[in-house]
Design a protein around this motif. Structure first.
Motif, PDB file in Angstrom:
ATOM      1  N   GLY A   1      29.516  39.475  44.759  1.00  0.00           N
ATOM      2  CA  GLY A   1      29.598  39.126  43.343  1.00  0.00           C
ATOM      3  C   GLY A   1      28.377  38.366  42.851  1.00  0.00           C
ATOM      4  N   ARG A   2      27.860  37.484  43.683  1.00  0.00           N
ATOM      5  CA  ARG A   2      26.670  36.715  43.300  1.00  0.00           C
ATOM      6  C   ARG A   2      25.395  37.562  43.352  1.00  0.00           C
ATOM      7  NH1 ARG A   2      26.873  31.105  46.551  1.00  0.00           N
ATOM      8  NH2 ARG A   2      29.103  30.831  46.494  1.00  0.00           N
ATOM      9  N   LEU A   3      25.374  38.525  44.271  1.00  0.00           N
ATOM     10  CA  LEU A   3      24.177  39.353  44.432  1.00  0.00           C
ATOM     11  C   LEU A   3      24.087  40.445  43.366  1.00  0.00           C
ATOM     12  CD1 LEU A   3      24.332  39.801  48.303  1.00  0.00           C
ATOM     13  CD2 LEU A   3      22.608  38.514  47.043  1.00  0.00           C
ATOM     14  N   GLY A   4      25.222  41.031  43.017  1.00  0.00           N
ATOM     15  CA  GLY A   4      25.245  42.124  42.050  1.00  0.00           C
ATOM     16  C   GLY A   4      25.154  43.475  42.738  1.00  0.00           C
ATOM     17  N   ALA A   5      25.702  44.495  42.091  1.00  0.00           N
ATOM     18  CA  ALA A   5      25.779  45.834  42.674  1.00  0.00           C
ATOM     19  C   ALA A   5      24.421  46.428  43.053  1.00  0.00           C
ATOM     20  CB  ALA A   5      26.543  46.771  41.737  1.00  0.00           C
ATOM     21  N   PRO A   6      23.373  46.298  42.219  1.00  0.00           N
ATOM     22  CA  PRO A   6      22.087  46.898  42.616  1.00  0.00           C
ATOM     23  C   PRO A   6      21.526  46.318  43.920  1.00  0.00           C
ATOM     24  CG  PRO A   6      22.086  46.413  40.269  1.00  0.00           C
ATOM     25  CD  PRO A   6      23.317  45.769  40.848  1.00  0.00           C
ATOM     26  N   VAL A   7      21.635  45.018  44.095  1.00  0.00           N
ATOM     27  CA  VAL A   7      21.121  44.379  45.313  1.00  0.00           C
ATOM     28  C   VAL A   7      21.998  44.752  46.504  1.00  0.00           C
ATOM     29  CG1 VAL A   7      20.635  42.167  46.459  1.00  0.00           C
ATOM     30  CG2 VAL A   7      20.049  42.490  44.055  1.00  0.00           C
ATOM     31  N   VAL A   8      23.300  44.782  46.301  1.00  0.00           N
ATOM     32  CA  VAL A   8      24.220  45.175  47.370  1.00  0.00           C
ATOM     33  C   VAL A   8      23.910  46.608  47.812  1.00  0.00           C
ATOM     34  CG1 VAL A   8      26.633  45.670  47.919  1.00  0.00           C
ATOM     35  CG2 VAL A   8      26.032  43.548  46.742  1.00  0.00           C
ATOM     36  N   ARG A   9      23.654  47.492  46.861  1.00  0.00           N
ATOM     37  CA  ARG A   9      23.316  48.882  47.193  1.00  0.00           C
ATOM     38  C   ARG A   9      22.022  48.930  48.013  1.00  0.00           C
ATOM     39  NH1 ARG A   9      22.336  50.927  42.440  1.00  0.00           N
ATOM     40  NH2 ARG A   9      24.495  50.730  41.818  1.00  0.00           N
ATOM     41  N   GLN A  10      21.047  48.113  47.635  1.00  0.00           N
ATOM     42  CA  GLN A  10      19.804  48.069  48.401  1.00  0.00           C
ATOM     43  C   GLN A  10      20.040  47.537  49.820  1.00  0.00           C
ATOM     44  OE1 GLN A  10      17.019  45.766  46.072  1.00  0.00           O
ATOM     45  NE2 GLN A  10      16.336  47.564  44.930  1.00  0.00           N
ATOM     46  N   LEU A  11      20.870  46.516  49.937  1.00  0.00           N
ATOM     47  CA  LEU A  11      21.177  45.977  51.261  1.00  0.00           C
ATOM     48  C   LEU A  11      21.862  47.020  52.137  1.00  0.00           C
ATOM     49  CD1 LEU A  11      22.295  42.306  50.626  1.00  0.00           C
ATOM     50  CD2 LEU A  11      20.687  43.068  52.365  1.00  0.00           C
ATOM     51  N   TYR A  12      22.839  47.705  51.575  1.00  0.00           N
ATOM     52  CA  TYR A  12      23.497  48.764  52.335  1.00  0.00           C
ATOM     53  C   TYR A  12      22.493  49.843  52.733  1.00  0.00           C
ATOM     54  CZ  TYR A  12      28.484  47.553  51.937  1.00  0.00           C
ATOM     55  OH  TYR A  12      29.719  46.968  52.054  1.00  0.00           O
ATOM     56  N   ALA A  13      21.627  50.241  51.815  1.00  0.00           N
ATOM     57  CA  ALA A  13      20.635  51.270  52.114  1.00  0.00           C
ATOM     58  C   ALA A  13      19.720  50.814  53.252  1.00  0.00           C
ATOM     59  CB  ALA A  13      19.825  51.608  50.866  1.00  0.00           C
ATOM     60  N   LEU A  14      19.269  49.558  53.198  1.00  0.00           N
ATOM     61  CA  LEU A  14      18.424  49.031  54.269  1.00  0.00           C
ATOM     62  C   LEU A  14      19.172  49.016  55.596  1.00  0.00           C
ATOM     63  CD1 LEU A  14      16.628  46.052  52.478  1.00  0.00           C
ATOM     64  CD2 LEU A  14      15.639  48.265  53.119  1.00  0.00           C
ATOM     65  N   TYR A  15      20.418  48.605  55.554  1.00  0.00           N
ATOM     66  CA  TYR A  15      21.229  48.535  56.762  1.00  0.00           C
ATOM     67  C   TYR A  15      21.414  49.925  57.374  1.00  0.00           C
ATOM     68  CZ  TYR A  15      25.172  47.357  59.777  1.00  0.00           C
ATOM     69  OH  TYR A  15      25.991  47.170  60.851  1.00  0.00           O
ATOM     70  N   PHE A  16      21.767  50.905  56.552  1.00  0.00           N
ATOM     71  CA  PHE A  16      21.962  52.263  57.047  1.00  0.00           C
ATOM     72  C   PHE A  16      20.641  52.867  57.519  1.00  0.00           C
ATOM     73  CE2 PHE A  16      25.749  52.420  53.985  1.00  0.00           C
ATOM     74  CZ  PHE A  16      26.642  52.026  54.972  1.00  0.00           C
ATOM     75  N   LEU A  17      19.560  52.554  56.836  1.00  0.00           N
ATOM     76  CA  LEU A  17      18.239  53.037  57.244  1.00  0.00           C
ATOM     77  C   LEU A  17      17.848  52.428  58.590  1.00  0.00           C
ATOM     78  CD1 LEU A  17      15.800  54.773  56.448  1.00  0.00           C
ATOM     79  CD2 LEU A  17      14.892  52.796  55.227  1.00  0.00           C
ATOM     80  N   PHE A  18      18.159  51.154  58.777  1.00  0.00           N
ATOM     81  CA  PHE A  18      17.880  50.494  60.045  1.00  0.00           C
ATOM     82  C   PHE A  18      18.640  51.165  61.190  1.00  0.00           C
ATOM     83  CE2 PHE A  18      18.867  47.314  63.301  1.00  0.00           C
ATOM     84  CZ  PHE A  18      17.588  46.929  63.667  1.00  0.00           C
ATOM     85  N   LYS A  19      19.876  51.552  60.931  1.00  0.00           N
ATOM     86  CA  LYS A  19      20.724  52.174  61.950  1.00  0.00           C
ATOM     87  C   LYS A  19      20.347  53.630  62.226  1.00  0.00           C
ATOM     88  CE  LYS A  19      24.126  49.089  62.618  1.00  0.00           C
ATOM     89  NZ  LYS A  19      24.588  48.669  63.913  1.00  0.00           N
ATOM     90  N   ALA A  20      19.637  54.282  61.307  1.00  0.00           N
ATOM     91  CA  ALA A  20      19.294  55.700  61.449  1.00  0.00           C
ATOM     92  C   ALA A  20      18.294  55.900  62.590  1.00  0.00           C
ATOM     93  CB  ALA A  20      18.729  56.246  60.145  1.00  0.00           C
ATOM     94  N   PRO A  21      18.575  56.833  63.485  1.00  0.00           N
ATOM     95  CA  PRO A  21      17.663  57.057  64.615  1.00  0.00           C
ATOM     96  C   PRO A  21      16.306  57.643  64.210  1.00  0.00           C
ATOM     97  CG  PRO A  21      19.462  58.656  64.632  1.00  0.00           C
ATOM     98  CD  PRO A  21      19.752  57.683  63.534  1.00  0.00           C
ATOM     99  N   THR A  22      16.219  58.227  63.036  1.00  0.00           N
ATOM    100  CA  THR A  22      14.966  58.851  62.599  1.00  0.00           C
ATOM    101  C   THR A  22      14.010  57.879  61.904  1.00  0.00           C
ATOM    102  OG1 THR A  22      16.037  59.520  60.537  1.00  0.00           O
ATOM    103  CG2 THR A  22      16.018  61.123  62.339  1.00  0.00           C
ATOM    104  N   THR A  23      14.464  56.668  61.630  1.00  0.00           N
ATOM    105  CA  THR A  23      13.612  55.684  60.955  1.00  0.00           C
ATOM    106  C   THR A  23      12.516  55.215  61.905  1.00  0.00           C
ATOM    107  OG1 THR A  23      15.511  54.952  59.660  1.00  0.00           O
ATOM    108  CG2 THR A  23      13.614  53.482  59.710  1.00  0.00           C
ATOM    109  N   PRO A  24      11.261  55.232  61.458  1.00  0.00           N
ATOM    110  CA  PRO A  24      10.163  54.766  62.318  1.00  0.00           C
ATOM    111  C   PRO A  24      10.338  53.300  62.736  1.00  0.00           C
ATOM    112  CG  PRO A  24       9.308  55.887  60.379  1.00  0.00           C
ATOM    113  CD  PRO A  24      10.781  55.713  60.163  1.00  0.00           C
ATOM    114  N   LYS A  25       9.854  52.981  63.918  1.00  0.00           N
ATOM    115  CA  LYS A  25      10.003  51.615  64.447  1.00  0.00           C
ATOM    116  C   LYS A  25       9.381  50.571  63.531  1.00  0.00           C
ATOM    117  CE  LYS A  25      10.729  52.242  69.325  1.00  0.00           C
ATOM    118  NZ  LYS A  25      10.336  51.864  70.672  1.00  0.00           N
TER     119      LYS A  25
END
Length: 121
Positions: free
Chosen positions: A32-56
């Motif tokens: 609630g304090r962060l807001g939906a756009p920032v939360v979406r970015q955090l989720y995207a970063l998290y999922f990108l971090f977990k993706a095996p194809t993301t460069p080191k």
């Protein structure tokens, strides 16, 4: 020669905080304090971090932002109300801009769905 994984760049005690429950718990608590756009970015970063194809190199950059978000010690303490997350938001936005070229449509969609689910509780 052993090449360390991005996860090995952070101390063991901080690694625990990056697991699914810790990340999702803090994100849910402060969404609630962060807001939906920032939360979406955090989720995207998290999922990108977990993706095996993301460069080191990208994973290391993302890891820094996620650990900063999870850390109770940062430039502006999170407990200071609206200002408390301004530094976290700045770091998240900067890192998102740096790695967004690696985001797939699948990761973007997962982030949208997770954000929507979080805000429609």
């Amino acid at each position: 020669m052993h090449r360390p994984s991005p996860e090995e760049f952070i101390p063991k005690f901080r690694r625990r905080k990056l697991d699914d429950p810790s990340f999702l718990r803090k994100l849910g608590r402060f969404a609630g304090r962060l807001g939906a756009p920032v939360v979406r970015q955090l989720y995207a970063l998290y999922f990108l971090f977990k993706a095996p194809t993301t460069p080191k190199r990208a994973k290391v950059i993302i890891l820094g932002a996620l650990v900063y978000f999870l850390s109770p010690i940062d430039s502006i303490p999170d407990l200071l109300g609206p200002l408390g997350f301004s530094d976290d938001i700045a770091v998240i936005t900067l890192v998102y801009a740096q790695v967004k070229s690696y985001l797939t449509e699948e990761i973007r969609e997962k982030a949208r769905i997770a954000t929507k689910k979080l805000f429609n509780r």
